[in-house]
Design a protein around this motif. Structure first.
Motif, short mmCIF file in Angstrom:
data_model
loop_
_atom_site.label_atom_id
_atom_site.label_comp_id
_atom_site.label_asym_id
_atom_site.label_seq_id
_atom_site.Cartn_x
_atom_site.Cartn_y
_atom_site.Cartn_z
N SER A 1 0.35 -1.42 -0.62
CA SER A 1 0.04 0.06 -0.01
C SER A 1 0.75 1.95 0.20
O SER A 1 1.98 1.32 1.14
N ASN B 1 -2.67 3.67 1.64
CA ASN B 1 -4.21 4.12 0.83
C ASN B 1 -4.32 2.21 -0.10
O ASN B 1 -3.89 2.02 0.14
N ILE B 2 -4.97 2.50 0.00
CA ILE B 2 -6.06 0.54 -0.42
C ILE B 2 -7.04 0.82 -1.69
O ILE B 2 -6.72 0.29 -2.87
N ASN B 3 -7.80 2.12 -1.26
CA ASN B 3 -8.56 2.57 -2.60
C ASN B 3 -8.61 3.79 -3.12
O ASN B 3 -9.81 4.33 -3.54
N GLY B 4 -7.32 4.40 -3.47
CA GLY B 4 -7.12 5.44 -4.10
C GLY B 4 -6.13 6.41 -3.12
O GLY B 4 -6.88 6.59 -2.22
N SER C 1 -5.27 -4.85 6.98
CA SER C 1 -6.33 -5.24 5.96
C SER C 1 -5.11 -6.16 4.84
O SER C 1 -6.11 -6.52 3.66
N LYS D 1 -4.95 4.68 -10.82
CA LYS D 1 -6.18 3.47 -11.65
C LYS D 1 -5.62 2.29 -12.46
O LYS D 1 -5.95 1.43 -12.69
N ASP E 1 -1.35 2.63 -4.59
CA ASP E 1 -2.38 3.33 -3.93
C ASP E 1 -4.02 2.58 -3.95
O ASP E 1 -5.33 3.21 -3.58
N TYR E 2 -4.19 1.71 -4.88
CA TYR E 2 -5.25 0.77 -5.47
C TYR E 2 -4.92 -0.57 -5.02
O TYR E 2 -4.89 -1.45 -5.77
N ASP F 1 -6.46 -3.11 -3.65
CA ASP F 1 -7.69 -3.40 -2.54
C ASP F 1 -8.27 -4.24 -4.42
O ASP F 1 -8.38 -5.17 -4.70
N LEU F 2 -7.80 -2.98 -5.67
CA LEU F 2 -8.01 -3.33 -6.84
C LEU F 2 -7.13 -3.85 -8.03
O LEU F 2 -7.48 -5.24 -8.27
N SER G 1 -8.14 -7.97 -6.28
CA SER G 1 -8.89 -8.09 -7.54
C SER G 1 -8.62 -9.10 -8.71
O SER G 1 -9.41 -9.38 -9.12
#
Length: 157
Positions: free
Chosen positions: A5, A9-12, A30, A126, A143-144, A146-147, A150
């Motif tokens: 991370s 940041n994990i979702n932006g 997380s 992203k 920064d993403y 989690d994305l 996925s």
């Protein structure tokens, strides 16, 4: 494949929160490692990208030695982390195409270079996460987180 991370940041990107100790700990909970910006000034460690925002202690650093990559923003931070000799992961760079870390991995910013499983690469947008063609690298810093996770698990909708 490790996911790091970027500043917590994990979702932006959340500029007002990144590099804060609570935000970093949330990213670790997380399941991610975290890259943070650190300085050593007047005998103290400070987190913060452009300024000294969050004072941290040596015990805070040692407790998280396995989960955090310290991007040393001044020479003194690197010197002090090395003195601690506690398997702390750190590196120094400004605009270098690549640097070697304290763990002997290569933090590579020039993605045109030939990469291998000793390399850590930044994918900070992203778009860069979505467009990245998987290679055999040690880790991705993003920064993403989690994305990217996925994408690795083929669960992007």
């Amino acid at each position: 494949m490790n996911i790091i991370s970027h500043r917590g940041n994990i979702n932006g990107k959340i500029v007002g929160t990144e590099n804060s100790p609570n935000y970093i700990d949330a990213a670790i909970r997380s399941g991610y490692q975290v890259e943070v910006d650190v300085r050593f000034i007047h005998g103290c460690f400070w987190l913060g990208h452009d300024t000294t925002q969050y004072k941290i202690t040596k015990s805070w650093i040692i407790k998280r030695y396995n989960d955090i990559w310290y991007h040393c923003k001044n020479l003194y931070a690197a010197i002090e982390l090395k003195k601690m000799n506690a398997n702390i992961k750190y590196f120094c760079h400004t605009k270098d195409p690549y640097v070697i870390t304290s763990t002997f991995h290569f933090w590579v910013h020039d993605l045109k270079l030939k990469l291998n499983n000793n390399c850590i690469i930044p994918l900070l947008s992203k778009k860069s996460v979505l467009n990245y063609q998987e290679q055999n690298v040690h880790a991705v810093c993003t920064d993403y987180a989690d994305l990217y996770k996925s994408k690795l698990n083929n669960t992007i909708l």
